[in-house]
Write a protein that holds these residues in place. Sequence first.
Motif, PDB file in Angstrom:
ATOM      1  N   ASN A  93       0.801  -1.226   0.000  1.00 20.82           N
ATOM      2  CA  ASN A  93       0.000   0.000   0.000  1.00 20.82           C
ATOM      3  C   ASN A  93       0.833   1.276   0.000  1.00 20.82           C
ATOM      4  O   ASN A  93       0.283   2.375  -0.012  1.00 20.82           O
ATOM      5  CB  ASN A  93      -0.917   0.020   1.236  1.00 20.82           C
ATOM      6  CG  ASN A  93      -1.996  -1.055   1.176  1.00 20.82           C
ATOM      7  OD1 ASN A  93      -2.293  -1.585   0.112  1.00 20.82           O
ATOM      8  ND2 ASN A  93      -2.575  -1.364   2.328  1.00 20.82           N
TER       9      ASN A  93
ATOM     10  N   GLY B 292      -2.823   1.761  -7.257  1.00 16.45           N
ATOM     11  CA  GLY B 292      -3.656   0.697  -6.705  1.00 16.45           C
ATOM     12  C   GLY B 292      -4.500   0.056  -7.788  1.00 16.45           C
ATOM     13  O   GLY B 292      -5.723   0.210  -7.822  1.00 16.45           O
TER      14      GLY B 292
ATOM     15  N   GLU C 263      -7.593  -5.467   3.249  1.00 16.10           N
ATOM     16  CA  GLU C 263      -6.636  -4.404   3.586  1.00 16.10           C
ATOM     17  C   GLU C 263      -5.789  -3.889   2.422  1.00 16.10           C
ATOM     18  O   GLU C 263      -5.269  -2.775   2.490  1.00 16.10           O
ATOM     19  CB  GLU C 263      -5.695  -4.901   4.704  1.00 16.10           C
ATOM     20  CG  GLU C 263      -6.426  -5.098   6.038  1.00 16.10           C
ATOM     21  CD  GLU C 263      -5.539  -5.727   7.108  1.00 16.10           C
ATOM     22  OE1 GLU C 263      -4.308  -5.517   7.051  1.00 16.10           O
ATOM     23  OE2 GLU C 263      -6.083  -6.437   7.987  1.00 16.10           O
TER      24      GLU C 263
ATOM     25  N   GLU D 182      -4.904  -2.093  -0.851  1.00 14.56           N
ATOM     26  CA  GLU D 182      -5.552  -1.007  -1.600  1.00 14.56           C
ATOM     27  C   GLU D 182      -5.344  -1.226  -3.095  1.00 14.56           C
ATOM     28  O   GLU D 182      -4.293  -0.901  -3.647  1.00 14.56           O
ATOM     29  CB  GLU D 182      -4.958   0.338  -1.162  1.00 14.56           C
ATOM     30  CG  GLU D 182      -5.247   0.669   0.294  1.00 14.56           C
ATOM     31  CD  GLU D 182      -4.401   1.813   0.837  1.00 14.56           C
ATOM     32  OE1 GLU D 182      -3.598   2.389   0.055  1.00 14.56           O
ATOM     33  OE2 GLU D 182      -4.539   2.131   2.021  1.00 14.56           O
TER      34      GLU D 182
ATOM     35  N   VAL E 269      -7.724   2.214  -8.079  1.00 16.24           N
ATOM     36  CA  VAL E 269      -7.957   3.258  -7.082  1.00 16.24           C
ATOM     37  C   VAL E 269      -6.704   4.132  -6.986  1.00 16.24           C
ATOM     38  O   VAL E 269      -5.671   3.822  -7.587  1.00 16.24           O
ATOM     39  CB  VAL E 269      -8.304   2.660  -5.692  1.00 16.24           C
ATOM     40  CG1 VAL E 269      -9.625   1.898  -5.747  1.00 16.24           C
ATOM     41  CG2 VAL E 269      -7.191   1.744  -5.178  1.00 16.24           C
ATOM     42  N   LYS E 270      -6.811   5.221  -6.241  1.00 12.67           N
ATOM     43  CA  LYS E 270      -5.693   6.161  -6.066  1.00 12.67           C
ATOM     44  C   LYS E 270      -5.167   6.607  -7.444  1.00 12.67           C
ATOM     45  O   LYS E 270      -5.976   6.911  -8.339  1.00 12.67           O
ATOM     46  CB  LYS E 270      -4.597   5.544  -5.174  1.00 12.67           C
ATOM     47  CG  LYS E 270      -5.121   5.115  -3.793  1.00 12.67           C
ATOM     48  CD  LYS E 270      -4.028   4.813  -2.784  1.00 12.67           C
ATOM     49  CE  LYS E 270      -3.222   3.594  -3.082  1.00 12.67           C
ATOM     50  NZ  LYS E 270      -2.283   3.239  -1.981  1.00 12.67           N
TER      51      LYS E 270
END
Length: 453
Positions: A379, A384, A403, A405, A426-427
């Motif tokens: 992470n 992600g 957990e 990401e 994501v991100k």
Amino acid sequence: GVLGPSAGEAFASLPKATPTDLDNALEAASRGFKAWRATSADRREAVLRKGAALIRERAKDIGAAITREQGKPIKEAIGEVVYCAMLLEFYAGECKRLYGKTLVRPDGQRVEVRHEPVGPVAGFAAWNFPAINVMRKVGGPLAAGCSAIVKPSEETPAGGLGIVQALLDAGVPGDACQVVFGVPDEVSRHLLASPVIRKVTFTGSTAVGKHLAKLAADDLKRTTMELGGHGPVLVFNDTDIDRTLDVMAATKYRNAGQVCVSPTRFLVEEDVFERFRDGFVERAKAVKVGNGFDADTQMGPMASERGPDGLQAKINDAKEKGAKLLAGGSRIGNQGFFHEPTVLSEVPLDAEIMNEEPFGPVALINPMPDEQAMIEEANRLPYGLAAYAWTQDSARRMRIASEVEAGMVAINGAGVSAVDAPFGGVKWSGYGLEDGAEGVAACLVSKTVHESA
């Protein structure tokens, strides 16, 4: 000119869209949207299914075009084209599943939530998967009732042209599905400046994605951004190490590592680290690199000069900072864009390659003390997209799923892509989804109708 990556020589040329050409395309997209949107769901489904059948029929020819322009082994290229047909078949079925809903109200009142096509869509596709990236840009919009203008990569145009040609031959109106080529920044600025375009969908680097998102914000256009990754692989001591190696080494060097979901940072529990590292090196050295048309080739060249040049800079930086080079590390020959399958181990966190996507045939293998450290390292980066884990512990599998990401997590396997499953990150790996019902929903807007008698 279009270069063949095996020889590095130009073999084709492309038209370059002028501002007038782009204005004509925008006008046509506006007309095409009105006509395609009004086409019944049954008819849209039938046309898309026919398009899928034509893509299957032409898979060998389109696949050969991809290998010629992009370099990947012919089996991989044909497989990519077949995946396009499978995705289009799934999207075709979605044409009749764009359900709305009616809310509970007393007699004399009705509230309906309906889902309507967003409008003309502009799509920009990357060169690493010349066919599937284009299919993802046009398939969802067409199923939703939108028109689409797509710009495949100018470096790998033929794969996407083959896909769109099959759609046109199947009966998609020419105004509803168009292809343009040109100077990428000029084309994107021109299309994004037009109020005709209501949604932008892009596959490519995080830097360009951020730039396009800013341009789209000026007109509040909806966006889907499928951007870079830096895939962590968590390898625990309770897994079958040989099976893990067989699956993940093959996945690492698929498409010469030029895959946004490519496994890159192998985070291995200390007590199996040496065994895993040595087994990976052995497999890397055994990969057969060659022309994609040769039957025994397992990995082709990288797609352009930028590939080996960028990788060399990152490998040298890692070595200077203390990483151990255990396999490969160099270009192959002086013709084309070939690079050795490479393994670096004990790579320090400040090495550029541990922080920037290498996008090439290099695996980074580091020993890790425990699960918590592995999840923290997974992470640590702003990316992600895909993450991988290998363990037989069911409670740990649940913790990892919760957990880590990432938009997609593969546990005890390497597949993160299926036509009925949403694909996205994501991100800094972006937002929005392609594939699955979500890939069509991304091209719809909701309208609530409040009605009284």
